[in-house]
Design a protein around this motif. Structure first.
Motif, PDB file in Angstrom:
ATOM      1  N   VAL A 104       0.931  -1.116  -0.106  1.00 36.33           N
ATOM      2  CA  VAL A 104      -0.108   0.032  -0.088  1.00 36.33           C
ATOM      3  C   VAL A 104       0.884   1.319  -0.013  1.00 36.33           C
ATOM      4  O   VAL A 104       1.579   1.415   0.871  1.00 36.33           O
ATOM      5  CB  VAL A 104      -0.968   0.190   1.236  1.00 36.33           C
ATOM      6  N   PRO A 105       0.747   2.160  -1.031  1.00 37.93           N
ATOM      7  CA  PRO A 105       1.706   3.009  -1.152  1.00 37.93           C
ATOM      8  C   PRO A 105       1.294   4.331  -0.143  1.00 37.93           C
ATOM      9  O   PRO A 105       0.953   5.412  -0.773  1.00 37.93           O
ATOM     10  CB  PRO A 105       1.786   3.548  -2.500  1.00 37.93           C
ATOM     11  N   TYR A 106       1.300   4.241   1.094  1.00 34.88           N
ATOM     12  CA  TYR A 106       0.802   5.197   1.797  1.00 34.88           C
ATOM     13  C   TYR A 106       2.128   5.861   2.452  1.00 34.88           C
ATOM     14  O   TYR A 106       3.004   5.233   2.995  1.00 34.88           O
ATOM     15  CB  TYR A 106      -0.104   4.439   3.095  1.00 34.88           C
ATOM     16  N   ASN A 107       1.988   7.361   2.655  1.00 39.73           N
ATOM     17  CA  ASN A 107       2.957   8.009   3.128  1.00 39.73           C
ATOM     18  C   ASN A 107       2.228   9.025   4.054  1.00 39.73           C
ATOM     19  O   ASN A 107       1.405   9.644   3.922  1.00 39.73           O
ATOM     20  CB  ASN A 107       3.598   8.894   1.994  1.00 39.73           C
ATOM     21  N   ALA A 108       2.825   9.122   5.440  1.00 38.92           N
ATOM     22  CA  ALA A 108       2.033   9.740   6.544  1.00 38.92           C
ATOM     23  C   ALA A 108       2.074  11.294   6.084  1.00 38.92           C
ATOM     24  O   ALA A 108       1.719  11.984   6.800  1.00 38.92           O
ATOM     25  CB  ALA A 108       2.672   9.370   7.779  1.00 38.92           C
ATOM     26  N   ASN A 109       2.910  11.465   5.195  1.00 40.02           N
ATOM     27  CA  ASN A 109       3.184  13.189   5.149  1.00 40.02           C
ATOM     28  C   ASN A 109       2.398  13.722   4.099  1.00 40.02           C
ATOM     29  O   ASN A 109       2.249  14.966   3.774  1.00 40.02           O
ATOM     30  CB  ASN A 109       4.726  13.200   4.471  1.00 40.02           C
ATOM     31  N   ASP A 110       1.572  12.667   3.376  1.00 43.29           N
ATOM     32  CA  ASP A 110       0.567  13.389   2.358  1.00 43.29           C
ATOM     33  C   ASP A 110      -0.338  14.307   3.004  1.00 43.29           C
ATOM     34  O   ASP A 110      -1.088  13.948   3.788  1.00 43.29           O
ATOM     35  CB  ASP A 110      -0.139  12.100   1.570  1.00 43.29           C
ATOM     36  N   GLY A 115      18.310  -3.232   6.508  1.00 43.33           N
ATOM     37  CA  GLY A 115      17.410  -3.689   7.335  1.00 43.33           C
ATOM     38  C   GLY A 115      17.008  -2.379   8.065  1.00 43.33           C
ATOM     39  O   GLY A 115      15.802  -1.956   8.145  1.00 43.33           O
ATOM     40  N   THR A 116      17.862  -1.262   8.128  1.00 42.45           N
ATOM     41  CA  THR A 116      17.551   0.012   8.665  1.00 42.45           C
ATOM     42  C   THR A 116      16.468   0.822   7.590  1.00 42.45           C
ATOM     43  O   THR A 116      15.670   1.220   8.119  1.00 42.45           O
ATOM     44  CB  THR A 116      18.872   0.830   8.757  1.00 42.45           C
ATOM     45  N   MET A 117      16.791   0.761   6.381  1.00 36.44           N
ATOM     46  CA  MET A 117      15.982   1.262   5.530  1.00 36.44           C
ATOM     47  C   MET A 117      14.557   0.786   5.462  1.00 36.44           C
ATOM     48  O   MET A 117      13.636   1.347   5.408  1.00 36.44           O
ATOM     49  CB  MET A 117      16.536   1.223   4.032  1.00 36.44           C
ATOM     50  N   LYS A 118      14.531  -0.651   5.589  1.00 34.17           N
ATOM     51  CA  LYS A 118      13.331  -1.258   5.732  1.00 34.17           C
ATOM     52  C   LYS A 118      12.423  -0.683   6.912  1.00 34.17           C
ATOM     53  O   LYS A 118      11.310  -0.675   6.850  1.00 34.17           O
ATOM     54  CB  LYS A 118      13.522  -2.851   5.769  1.00 34.17           C
ATOM     55  N   GLY A 119      12.978  -0.709   8.067  1.00 40.64           N
ATOM     56  CA  GLY A 119      12.593  -0.186   9.294  1.00 40.64           C
ATOM     57  C   GLY A 119      11.904   1.143   9.168  1.00 40.64           C
ATOM     58  O   GLY A 119      10.873   1.386   9.324  1.00 40.64           O
ATOM     59  N   TRP A 120      13.004   2.117   8.404  1.00 35.58           N
ATOM     60  CA  TRP A 120      12.252   3.529   8.291  1.00 35.58           C
ATOM     61  C   TRP A 120      11.220   3.623   7.319  1.00 35.58           C
ATOM     62  O   TRP A 120      10.161   4.330   7.215  1.00 35.58           O
ATOM     63  CB  TRP A 120      13.583   4.492   7.804  1.00 35.58           C
ATOM     64  N   GLU A 121      10.965   2.755   6.163  1.00 30.34           N
ATOM     65  CA  GLU A 121      10.145   2.764   5.172  1.00 30.34           C
ATOM     66  C   GLU A 121       8.752   2.308   6.011  1.00 30.34           C
ATOM     67  O   GLU A 121       8.012   2.966   5.517  1.00 30.34           O
ATOM     68  CB  GLU A 121      10.571   1.400   4.200  1.00 30.34           C
ATOM     69  N   ALA A 122       8.859   1.383   6.625  1.00 27.53           N
ATOM     70  CA  ALA A 122       7.736   0.806   7.172  1.00 27.53           C
ATOM     71  C   ALA A 122       7.064   1.743   8.046  1.00 27.53           C
ATOM     72  O   ALA A 122       5.736   1.660   8.373  1.00 27.53           O
ATOM     73  CB  ALA A 122       8.093  -0.365   8.432  1.00 27.53           C
ATOM     74  N   ILE A 123       7.765   2.747   8.675  1.00 30.87           N
ATOM     75  CA  ILE A 123       6.925   3.702   9.574  1.00 30.87           C
ATOM     76  C   ILE A 123       6.343   4.958   8.579  1.00 30.87           C
ATOM     77  O   ILE A 123       5.673   5.686   9.196  1.00 30.87           O
ATOM     78  CB  ILE A 123       8.057   4.148  10.771  1.00 30.87           C
ATOM     79  N   ARG A 124       6.414   4.981   7.522  1.00 35.91           N
ATOM     80  CA  ARG A 124       5.844   5.704   6.530  1.00 35.91           C
ATOM     81  C   ARG A 124       6.016   7.175   6.580  1.00 35.91           C
ATOM     82  O   ARG A 124       5.126   8.072   6.331  1.00 35.91           O
ATOM     83  CB  ARG A 124       4.300   5.437   6.624  1.00 35.91           C
TER      84      ARG A 124
END
Lengths: 85, 405
Positions: free
Chosen positions: A54-60, B196-205
């Motif tokens: 799901v391409p969701y971004n909290a900053n949108d 692994g770090t990039m994946k973690g940051w990606e996940a928090i959106r």
């Protein structure tokens, strides 16, 4: 009710403080007062459940989804797109 | 109490592997954010960041040393070499014992963790490298800086996510000010470009999809950028006695905890840290000409920081000062960010130039201060503050004053 709809309701109820009975297609997301970290967890659970991204971004700054139904439709669309033709 | 001055600067960043190149890039607002090449991004949705290019560790360390150095320690040692040479300090005899070394990092040896887990879980190997623990431990960078230069006084690592190095420098400032030590080698480091770090940051959106454009309308979030910076702090008395060049005076430190939310920032907490730094420095809001903002480029930070600046400095004053985010140029170095940004702040004061906020496209009505969009500006800076606000609600702010002798 489709199984996707039912699964999405289950996930939202589990990950947020919202009562399962309040979850209807026309319920507005802003009225449900779901916290931002809960939204992130809900999306992750949906991705895991349906094996989608799901391409969701909290900053949108413009919210794409208004109602729970919008979310369900978006999930269904992503599932359909992921299916082999 | 001693007055404390900054007499040495060192950086190792995507914006430059030494201070002159780094400062030119930051001062001109030339963003170095781009496609990542040091890791395989095929499995990532966010494929951009600020990475240090053309860095061959074997050209700078002996093979025996390298076996013990995670990238986060390599970056810190590289920055420390420049800072110490720049200051012209030595650590023989009692001087080594009267020097502190405090190095912040958010996580520590992330590449080592990644590689070790990959061996065990993905490759099914039976063991990991025997130096896994000494490489990954959060204090490894601090210990290697001490060993490299013979620093034998108080030394430890400081961790508070994105505020780590500002907390480390603040603590070192207190030690020099109180007279516990006469010199401190302090800063922070983060080698955060690991899968692994990039994946973690990606996940928090919260990651930007295009680039980092703090305070600008249309911003899509933060961008990671690896890097380290180290500064040398000394008592004014000692710096004068040995005829050292003084960049600026470090004159105040403020800290606070939001005690509210683990990821969302709170304007009250941020404002209290700024107010604390000003009070500690005996500065009035009117004395501040420049704020090096935390400015991550997320929707939440930039609006909250703007509100906090108004709360701490006052309406009518906040509009008159220049605010910019260097993360627009070299990304968010997490535990290294505050140190890199203190270097920027000191050089801005020295050269009377405000470095801009790069990638700024359009004014956001919710961010209504002067963010110095895209172009540097000449301005005499009497005093400045450098803000760091961490996940976990831990805030740290340093106050710096022009030193005219």
């Amino acid at each position: 009710m489709s199984s996707v709809e039912s699964d999405v309701y289950d996930i939202i109820a589990e990950k947020s403080a919202v009562d399962r009975v309040k979850l209807k297609r026309d319920a507005k997301l802003t009225d449900l007062e779901i916290e931002s970290l809960d939204v992130v967890e809900i999306i992750f659970a949906v991705e895991e459940k349906f094996d989608i991204h799901v391409p969701y971004n909290a900053n949108d700054q413009e919210l794409e989804f208004e109602t729970v139904g919008d979310v369900i439709d978006a999930v269904q669309k992503l599932i359909d797109e992921g299916k082999p033709a | 109490m001693n007055r404390v001055v900054i007499t040495g600067l060192g950086v190792f960043s995507a914006a430059g592997k030494a201070v002159p190149a780094f400062w030119e890039t930051v001062r001109e607002g030339r963003s170095v954010i781009g496609p990542l090449t040091i890791i395989d991004t095929s499995d990532l949705h966010i494929k951009i960041g600020a990475e240090i290019k053309d860095f061959e560790p074997k050209d700078h360390f002996l093979p025996k040393q390298l076996a013990l150095l995670d990238r986060f320690s390599q970056l810190a040692v590289m920055a420390s070499r420049e800072a110490i040479e720049d200051a012209g300090v030595t650590f023989e005899g009692e001087d080594g014992e009267r020097t502190a070394c405090l190095i912040g990092s958010g996580v520590g040896g992330q590449q080592t963790l990644d590689e070790s887990y990959y061996r065990i879980y993905a490759q099914g190997r039976k063991g990991v490298h025997p130096f896994t623990i000494p490489r990954l431990m959060l204090n490894a960078a601090c210990s290697h800086v001490c060993m490299e230069h013979g620093i034998k006084g108080p030394a430890f690592a400081v961790a508070s996510a994105c505020s780590s190095s500002t907390h480390a420098i603040g603590q070192a400032y207190h030690m020099v000010r109180s007279g516990m030590v006469h010199t401190a080698v302090t800063g922070g480091t983060e080698a955060c470009i690991a899968l692994g770090t990039m994946k973690g940051w990606e996940a928090i959106r919260v990651m930007a999809t295009d680039t980092c454009r703090p305070f600008s309308k249309g911003r899509t979030g933060m961008t990671l950028g690896e890097g380290a910076a180290v500064v040398v702090l000394e008592t004014l008395e000692r710096a004068k006695a040995r005829g050292a060049r003084i960049y600026a005076e470090l004159c105040g430190f403020g800290m606070s905890s939001d005690a509210m939310d683990i990821t969302l920032p709170d304007a009250n907490g941020a404002a209290r840290a700024m107010t604390g730094a000003l009070k500690d420095a005996r500065l009035n809001a009117e004395d501040i000409d420049y704020v090096n903002a935390h400015g991550t480029g997320t929707a939440a930070n930039d609006v909250t920081e703007t509100r906090a600046l108004r709360m701490a400095l006052g309406n009518g004053v906040a509009e008159k000062l220049a605010v910019s985010s260097s993360k627009s140029v070299f990304g968010h170095a997490l535990g290294g960010a505050g140190a890199l940004e203190l270097v920027v702040t000191a050089l801005a004061i020295r050269d009377s130039v405000v470095p801009p906020t790069a990638n700024f496209t359009e004014r956001d009505p919710a961010c209504d201060l002067d963010y110095v969009p895209n172009q540097p500006r000449e301005r005499k800076i009497r005093a400045a503050i450098s803000n760091s606000f961490a996940f976990g609600g831990l805030n740290a702010v340093l106050a710096v004053r022009r030193f005219d002798g």
